[in-house]
Write a protein that holds these residues in place. Structure first.
Motif, PDB file in Angstrom:
ATOM      1  N   ASN A 151      -0.092   7.846   2.789  1.00 20.97           N
ATOM      2  CA  ASN A 151       0.166   7.982   1.359  1.00 20.97           C
ATOM      3  C   ASN A 151       0.307   9.448   0.991  1.00 20.97           C
ATOM      4  O   ASN A 151      -0.389  10.322   1.520  1.00 20.97           O
ATOM      5  CB  ASN A 151      -0.946   7.329   0.539  1.00 20.97           C
ATOM      6  CG  ASN A 151      -2.301   7.988   0.750  1.00 20.97           C
ATOM      7  OD1 ASN A 151      -2.722   8.204   1.888  1.00 20.97           O
ATOM      8  ND2 ASN A 151      -2.994   8.299  -0.338  1.00 20.97           N
TER       9      ASN A 151
ATOM     10  N   ASN B  63       0.784  -1.243   0.000  1.00 23.42           N
ATOM     11  CA  ASN B  63       0.000   0.000   0.000  1.00 23.42           C
ATOM     12  C   ASN B  63       0.812   1.288   0.000  1.00 23.42           C
ATOM     13  O   ASN B  63       0.291   2.345  -0.376  1.00 23.42           O
ATOM     14  CB  ASN B  63      -0.930   0.020   1.221  1.00 23.42           C
ATOM     15  CG  ASN B  63      -2.103  -0.917   1.070  1.00 23.42           C
ATOM     16  OD1 ASN B  63      -3.071  -0.604   0.385  1.00 23.42           O
ATOM     17  ND2 ASN B  63      -2.009  -2.087   1.707  1.00 23.42           N
TER      18      ASN B  63
ATOM     19  N   SER C   6      -5.284   1.085  11.224  1.00 24.34           N
ATOM     20  CA  SER C   6      -5.141   1.391   9.803  1.00 24.34           C
ATOM     21  C   SER C   6      -6.472   1.817   9.206  1.00 24.34           C
ATOM     22  O   SER C   6      -7.546   1.535   9.755  1.00 24.34           O
ATOM     23  CB  SER C   6      -4.611   0.172   9.047  1.00 24.34           C
ATOM     24  OG  SER C   6      -5.527  -0.899   9.123  1.00 24.34           O
ATOM     25  N   SER C   7      -6.378   2.491   8.078  1.00 29.46           N
ATOM     26  CA  SER C   7      -7.589   2.864   7.346  1.00 29.46           C
ATOM     27  C   SER C   7      -8.208   1.613   6.736  1.00 29.46           C
ATOM     28  O   SER C   7      -7.527   0.614   6.492  1.00 29.46           O
ATOM     29  CB  SER C   7      -7.247   3.885   6.251  1.00 29.46           C
ATOM     30  OG  SER C   7      -6.246   3.388   5.387  1.00 29.46           O
TER      31      SER C   7
ATOM     32  N   LYS D  62      -4.812   6.940   2.952  1.00 26.26           N
ATOM     33  CA  LYS D  62      -4.386   5.635   3.460  1.00 26.26           C
ATOM     34  C   LYS D  62      -3.414   5.866   4.605  1.00 26.26           C
ATOM     35  O   LYS D  62      -2.516   6.706   4.499  1.00 26.26           O
ATOM     36  CB  LYS D  62      -3.705   4.804   2.364  1.00 26.26           C
ATOM     37  CG  LYS D  62      -4.633   4.282   1.288  1.00 26.26           C
ATOM     38  CD  LYS D  62      -3.869   3.342   0.352  1.00 26.26           C
ATOM     39  CE  LYS D  62      -4.794   2.703  -0.667  1.00 26.26           C
ATOM     40  NZ  LYS D  62      -4.081   1.715  -1.519  1.00 26.26           N
ATOM     41  N   TYR D  63      -3.574   5.119   5.687  1.00 29.53           N
ATOM     42  CA  TYR D  63      -2.672   5.302   6.813  1.00 29.53           C
ATOM     43  C   TYR D  63      -2.570   4.040   7.661  1.00 29.53           C
ATOM     44  O   TYR D  63      -3.451   3.180   7.666  1.00 29.53           O
ATOM     45  CB  TYR D  63      -3.134   6.467   7.699  1.00 29.53           C
ATOM     46  CG  TYR D  63      -4.459   6.229   8.393  1.00 29.53           C
ATOM     47  CD1 TYR D  63      -4.538   5.547   9.610  1.00 29.53           C
ATOM     48  CD2 TYR D  63      -5.658   6.687   7.832  1.00 29.53           C
ATOM     49  CE1 TYR D  63      -5.754   5.323  10.239  1.00 29.53           C
ATOM     50  CE2 TYR D  63      -6.879   6.468   8.449  1.00 29.53           C
ATOM     51  CZ  TYR D  63      -6.921   5.793   9.652  1.00 29.53           C
ATOM     52  OH  TYR D  63      -8.125   5.559  10.269  1.00 29.53           O
TER      53      TYR D  63
ATOM     54  N   ASN E 173      -9.386   1.229   3.789  1.00 31.26           N
ATOM     55  CA  ASN E 173      -9.252   1.117   2.337  1.00 31.26           C
ATOM     56  C   ASN E 173      -7.913   0.540   1.889  1.00 31.26           C
ATOM     57  O   ASN E 173      -7.551   0.634   0.720  1.00 31.26           O
ATOM     58  CB  ASN E 173      -9.447   2.486   1.682  1.00 31.26           C
ATOM     59  CG  ASN E 173      -8.430   3.513   2.182  1.00 31.26           C
ATOM     60  OD1 ASN E 173      -7.757   3.297   3.186  1.00 31.26           O
ATOM     61  ND2 ASN E 173      -8.351   4.642   1.491  1.00 31.26           N
ATOM     62  N   LEU E 174      -7.158  -0.068   2.800  1.00 34.55           N
ATOM     63  CA  LEU E 174      -5.886  -0.661   2.417  1.00 34.55           C
ATOM     64  C   LEU E 174      -6.108  -1.907   1.568  1.00 34.55           C
ATOM     65  O   LEU E 174      -6.974  -2.731   1.862  1.00 34.55           O
ATOM     66  CB  LEU E 174      -5.064  -1.030   3.649  1.00 34.55           C
ATOM     67  CG  LEU E 174      -4.598   0.119   4.549  1.00 34.55           C
ATOM     68  CD1 LEU E 174      -3.706  -0.425   5.654  1.00 34.55           C
ATOM     69  CD2 LEU E 174      -3.869   1.189   3.755  1.00 34.55           C
TER      70      LEU E 174
END
Length: 263
Positions: free
Chosen positions: A122, A60, A179-180, A104-105, A182-183
């Protein structure tokens, strides 16, 4: 017969050959299964967490993404720190949304002595020091460039998990990292192999080489042998790179010899 599991990231693929009660030879002497100690279970959980996290990072996050450290000038309460990091993520997501890009994180909290956060984010455009201070007014903040190599994913995952393990109880954060949603998840492929043993030589597929330091042969907590190794994707040579530098690495496909683990 044995199983092989392959987990694919962006720059690497991790391979595990292993046995279960169904694949292990009946005439072979299974190592006596002992009662699993809390320490053994903790180490296994840590290993699994590192494996999951490094592949998430690898697939990612890319070169020049942001690695951010957030600290406090005045030590907060645990409850306040949770609110602060949640608000930071909200403000950061709002900034990305205005630019028409998803955020993203992955972050972890440390707090045995002083609470602080490490975050991978990101990159969509450059972020100035002034902007970062506006997002985090509680103390010192530092922005670095993520290098994007497989070594970086391995190193950061190990650091995140080990640090959070040591300080998880102190900080009260239940998860080793956050984490987000959407990874992208790594691709996992499982297959059955006809052979019940693995060969002495590990021959990587075309386009990969074996990271020899990653090779591990051992016995699982269930009492069955396994072998783990990491395959690194060979980068395409750049226009100013000598052709033989890549050819040398890939000929004869970096065959690695290890001691056979028979069953």
């Amino acid at each position: 017969m044995r199983y092989r599991k392959k987990v694919y990231g962006k720059t690497m693929c991790e391979v595990t050959d292993y046995h279960t009660g169904r694949t292990y030879k009946k005439q072979s002497a299974r190592q006596k299964k002992e009662k699993v100690t809390p320490l053994q279970m903790a180490l296994q959980n840590q290993k699994n967490a590192e494996s999951q996290l490094r592949m998430l990072i690898d697939i990612n996050f890319h070169e020049e993404d942001f690695y951010i450290t957030l600290t406090y000038e005045i030590e907060p309460t645990l409850e306040q720190a949770k609110k602060d990091i949640t608000l930071f993520i909200k403000k950061l997501r709002r900034r990305y949304t205005k630019l028409g890009q998803p955020l993203k994180y992955i972050y972890t909290c440390e707090g045995e002595r002083r609470i602080h956060f490490h975050i991978l984010v990101n990159r969509i455009q450059d972020m100035t020091v002034k902007e970062l201070k506006g997002l985090w007014p509680h103390g010192y903040s530092k922005k670095e460039a993520y290098q994007g190599e497989w070594r970086d994913a391995v190193r950061i995952a190990s650091y995140f998990v080990k640090e959070s393990d040591r300080k998880l109880e102190a900080t009260g954060f239940k998860r080793k990292w956050v984490s987000s949603q959407n990874l992208e998840k790594p691709k996992v492929k499982k297959e059955r192999l006809h052979s019940n043993t693995w060969a002495e030589a590990i021959t990587p597929p075309k386009g990969y080489y074996v990271e020899t330091d990653s090779i591990v042969e051992g016995v699982s907590l269930a009492g069955y042998p396994y072998r783990f190794y990491r395959l690194i994707k060979i980068e395409e040579p750049k226009s100013n790179q000598k052709w033989w530098k890549t050819k040398e690495l890939n000929t004869p496909r970096n065959r690695v010899h290890v001691e056979r683990c028979s069953t």
